[in-house]
Enzyme design. Structure first.
Site: not given
Length: 654
Positions: A561, A579
Site C-alpha cells: 500500500e 489515500d
C-alpha cells in the site's frame, strides 16, 4: 595479552569482568533464552562453546570463553564469575520476556532475580578504578541484594523495561533493561565522554575544569542487549515543548495563538518530497507561525533569580560541550527525544548513540547540521543567544580537545572501530531489507505475467538470498577501509580541517555554529518516517498489540500500500478520492475532508505524520467492518501467499 587480561580481571573484577562476559555471551545471543528459567546456577554458568559468526568473531568469543574458564579455576574469583554469568543470562532472558497480561508486570519467580548475588557489584553503580595495588572487594562496593519483583514498560519497539535493583547498601538503583539492541557503541561513547571529563578536570584553565559532559553507566550484557543507568530527574526536551502527543507542552500552554506543533509538522511533511527551494519556503513560514518557548523551562523550574541565572549558565555550557564533542564523534539522530534535560541542574543528557561517525550523512534523508542548535535550544540560553557564553564555551572545548584530548580520544575509538565485531551496518536486518526490496520487484513481475504469487518461490528466494549476501559481503570486506576513514575524519576535525581547509579554533567554531543554525540546512531535515520491515512488525506487535497470527498479513499489506512510508498520499482514484498514510486510508469514507461523516473522525492530514497511533485506531475500525479485503494491496499481493515466511519469520517477534 592473555596474561595481561587475566591479571586485569583479577585485580579489577568489577570493571573488567562485565566486558569479558558480554563477549562470551555473544555465542548464545541469538539462542532462545527462555530455556534458562528453572536452571540451577551451576548449569547456567557453563559457557557455550559454539559461536554463530565468522572466524574472527569465533576467535574473539573462544578467547573470552577460555579466559573465563581460567578465571573460574581460581578460587579467588570463581564465585564472582559464576554469579555474573548467571545474572547476565537471566537479565537478558527478562529483556526478551513478553507478559501476556499487560496488567500483570510481575517478574516470574523462575527468573530467580529475587535472590542475592553477593559477589556481583550493582551493574550501574559508578566504581572508581583503584589507583593503588589494593584490590577492591565486595566490602568496598554495593553488591546485588535482589531485584524487585515487578518491572515497567517505558515504550519503544523492543519493549525496554524499567527495573529496580536493591543494593547491599540499602539503596535502590533504577535501571533500564534493553533487549534486541546492541549497546556496545553506547558504552564506548560513554567511555569517551568520561575520558573528556577527566581531561577537563585536569586542565590548568579553571574555565575548562568547570565544563563536563553528563554521563550514565551503560553495561552491555551481550551483543543483543544490556543494562543502563536510569537518568533520574531528567526528561526529554520534547516533553516540555510539545508533550507526548504534540498537543500539549509549553508551546500550547504559553503561546496558544501560535500554530500547533502538529500542524507545523504536517506542513513540513507535506513538502518532504518536494524541491529544496519549496521546503525552505515552507520551513521559513513555519518558523514565522510558531515561536520558541524553551526560556520558560527556567522560569518554571528555578524561581529564585540567582538559581535561575546559575542554571541557565549551566545549561548553555552543557549544550556547548555536548555540541562540540558530538560533532567530533559524528553523532547523529539528535532530535529532542534523544536529548534529556535534568530538572535539578539544567544540564543536557544525550541518549541513544546508534548513529555515530557521521553515518547520519548517509541516511536516506542526510543530516545536514553538525549538531542540534534549533531555535528552542537557543531560546534557553537567554537574550544573548549563541553569543557570549555559548560561543566562548565551544571555543574552549575545541581548543582543549585539540591540545590534549585528541590522541586519547583517537586511541579509545581505534580500539572500538577495529573490533571485528563492529558491524558497520552490515547486519541481518539490512540483508533482509535488500531481500524484501528485491522480492517486491519479483512479485510485481510475476503478477504482470498473470502468475500466482508463490510459484517457484523457494528457488527464487534462494537466488535472492544468495545475491543479497554477495552484495553485502563486498561491503563487509571494506570494513578496514571504513574504520580508517572514520578515524581520519575524527582526526581532521580535531585538526580544524573543514572542506580541506585548516581553520583556527574561533574560525572552526563560528563555521559550525553558522551551519547548525542555517535555515537551508534545517529545512532539509524534515521527512516522514519510513519503517523498516521488522521494525514495523515489532511496532505493530508490541506497541499496538496486533495478533501474531496476522502480523505477516499486515506487514505485507503496508508494503504494497505505502512501501512503509508514513507520508504517502496516493491517488487520485477513479472516484476522485485519495489515500493517506502508512495504511493508505481513503478520504472518501474514513477521514476528512471531504466527507463530514468520516467514520474514523480524523483529519486525513493526521494520517500522514510519523505518529501512527491515530492510523491504528482507524485501521481497527476498517478491519472490524471489512477485514483485509478493504485493502487492494493485500487482496492483490498478499492473499494466499506465505506472508509469514516472506515478511516476518526472521523478525524475532513472538
Amino acid at each position: 595479552m592473555r596474561s595481561m587480561s587475566e591479571r586485569c580481571a583479577k585485580e579489577h573484577p568489577f570493571h573488567v569482568l562485565p566486558t569479558i562476559v558480554a563477549l562470551a555471551n555473544a555465542s548464545s545471543a541469538s539462542d532462545n533464552l527462555d530455556t534458562l528459567s528453572g536452571r540451577t546456577r551451576d548449569s547456567v554458568s557453563s559457557v557455550p562453546e559454539k559461536a554463530k559468526s565468522d572466524s574472527e568473531e569465533r576467535g574473539r568469543i573462544a578467547g573470552a570463553n577460555q579466559l573465563l574458564a581460567e578465571l573460574r579455576a581460581s578460587d579467588r574469583i570463581k564465585t564472582h564469575v559464576d554469579e555474573l554469568l548467571d545474572l547476565s543470562r537471566r537479565l537478558m532472558q527478562l529483556s526478551l520476556y513478553k507478559s501476556s497480561d499487560k496488567n500483570n508486570l510481575e517478574i516470574p519467580p523462575s527468573f530467580l532475580l529475587d535472590q542475592p548475588y553477593a559477589s556481583v557489584a550493582v551493574l550501574t553503580n559508578h566504581i572508581p578504578v583503584s589507583r593503588s595495588r589494593k584490590r577492591l572487594s565486595t566490602r568496598d562496593v554495593p553488591t546485588v541484594a535482589r531485584y524487585e519483583g515487578s518491572f515497567a514498560f517505558v515504550g519503544g519497539i523492543n519493549a525496554p523495561k524499567k527495573i529496580l535493583c536493591r543494593g547491599s547498601d540499602g539503596r535502590v538503583y533504577v535501571q533500564l533493561l534493553k533487549g534486541n539492541d546492541d549497546m556496545r557503541q553506547d558504552a564506548v561513547m560513554q567511555q569517551v565522554f568520561n575520558v573528556v571529563n577527566a581531561l577537563f578536570a585536569e586542565s590548568e584553565n579553571q574555565e575548562i575544569t568547570r565544563l563536563r559532559l553528563r554521563t550514565y553507566k551503560v553495561v552491555p550484557l551481550s551483543p543483543k542487549g544490556g543494562v543502563l543507568e536510569w537518568c533520574s530527574n531528567a526528561e526529554p526536551i520534547s516533553l516540555f515543548l510539545v508533550g507526548w502527543n504534540l498537543g500539549e507542552g509549553a508551546h500550547t500552554r504559553l503561546r496558544p495563538q501560535d500554530a500547533s506543533a502538529r500542524d507545523c509538522r504536517k506542513d513540513i511533511l507535506d513538502v518532504a518530497k518536494k524541491s529544496f527551494e519549496e521546503r525552505h519556503l515552507v520551513f521559513m513560514e513555519v518558523c514565522r507561525k510558531i515561536q520558541p518557548v524553551f526560556r520558560y523551562f527556567f522560569f518554571e523550574n528555578f524561581r529564585n533569580p540567582g538559581k535561575w541565572f546559575e542554571r541557565r549558565q549551566a545549561y548553555t555550557k552543557s549544550v556547548a560541550v555536548s555540541s562540540i564533542v558530538g560533532y567530533i564523534l559524528g553523532l547523529g539522530d539528535r532530535h529532542v527525544n534523544n536529548i534529556l534535560i535534568d530538572k535539578r541542574t539544567a544540564e543536557v543528557v544525550h541518549i541513544d548513540f546508534g548513529i555515530a561517525f557521521d553515518k547520519g550523512q548517509t541516511l536516506p534523508t542526510p543530516e545536514t547540521v553538525p549538531f542540534r542548535l534549533t531555535r528552542d535550544i537557543i531560546d534557553g540560553m537567554g537574550a544573548l543567544g549563541v553569543s557570549g557564553t555559548f560561543t566562548k564555551s565551544c571555543e574552549r572545548v575545541m581548543q582543549s580537545l585539540r591540545d590534549a584530548a585528541g590522541e586519547v580520544i583517537l586511541t579509545v575509538l581505534e580500539v572500538f572501530l577495529w573490533d571485528p565485531l563492529y558491524d558497520w551496518d552490515v547486519s541481518e536486518e539490512k540483508l533482509m531489507m535488500v531481500q524484501s526490496e528485491d522480492a517486491a520487484s519479483l512479485h510485481t513481475l510475476e503478477r504482470s505475467k498473470g502468475r500466482k504469487s508463490g510459484i517457484n518461490a523457494p528457488s527464487t528466494k534462494q537466488d535472492l538470498n544468495r545475491a543479497a549476501k554477495d552484495k553485502l559481503s563486498k561491503e563487509k570486506g571494506r570494513k578496514n577501509e571504513m574504520a580508517s576513514r572514520a578515524l581520519a575524519t575524527v582526526r581532521e576535525k580535531l585538526q580544524g580541517i573543514v572542506d580541506g581547509h585548516p581553520l583556527s579554533v574561533p574560525g572552526q567554531t563560528a563555521y559550525l555554529i553558522q551551519q547548525a543554525r542555517d535555515s537551508g540546512n534545517l529545512s532539509r531535515l524534515g521527512e516522514a518516517k519510513e519503517f523498516e520491515r521488522c521494525e514495523l512488525a515489532r511496532t505493530l506487535r508490541y506497541t499496538f498489540g496486533f495478533d501474531r497470527e496476522t502480523l505477516g498479513d499486515w506487514v505485507c499489506l503496508v508494503r504494497w500500500e505505502s512501501s512503509f512510508d508514513t507520508s504517502k498520499k496516493g491517488g487520485p482514484n477513479s472516484n476522485g478520492s485519495f489515500d493517506h498514510g502508512l495504511f493508505q486510508i481513503n478520504d472518501g469514507y474514513w477521514c476528512y475532508p471531504p466527507p463530514e461523516y468520516a467514520d474514523c473522525n480524523i483529519a486525513c492530514d493526521d494520517l500522514r505524520d510519523d505518529d501512527i497511533t491515530d492510523d491504528i485506531d482507524c485501521v481497527r475500525i476498517i478491519f472490524n467492518r471489512h477485514g483485509f479485503i478493504a485493502w487492494h494491496g493485500w487482496e492483490n499481493f498478499c492473499n494466499g501467499t506465505d506472508v509469514e515466511n516472506d515478511w516476518v519469520a526472521d523478525c524475532n517477534v513472538d
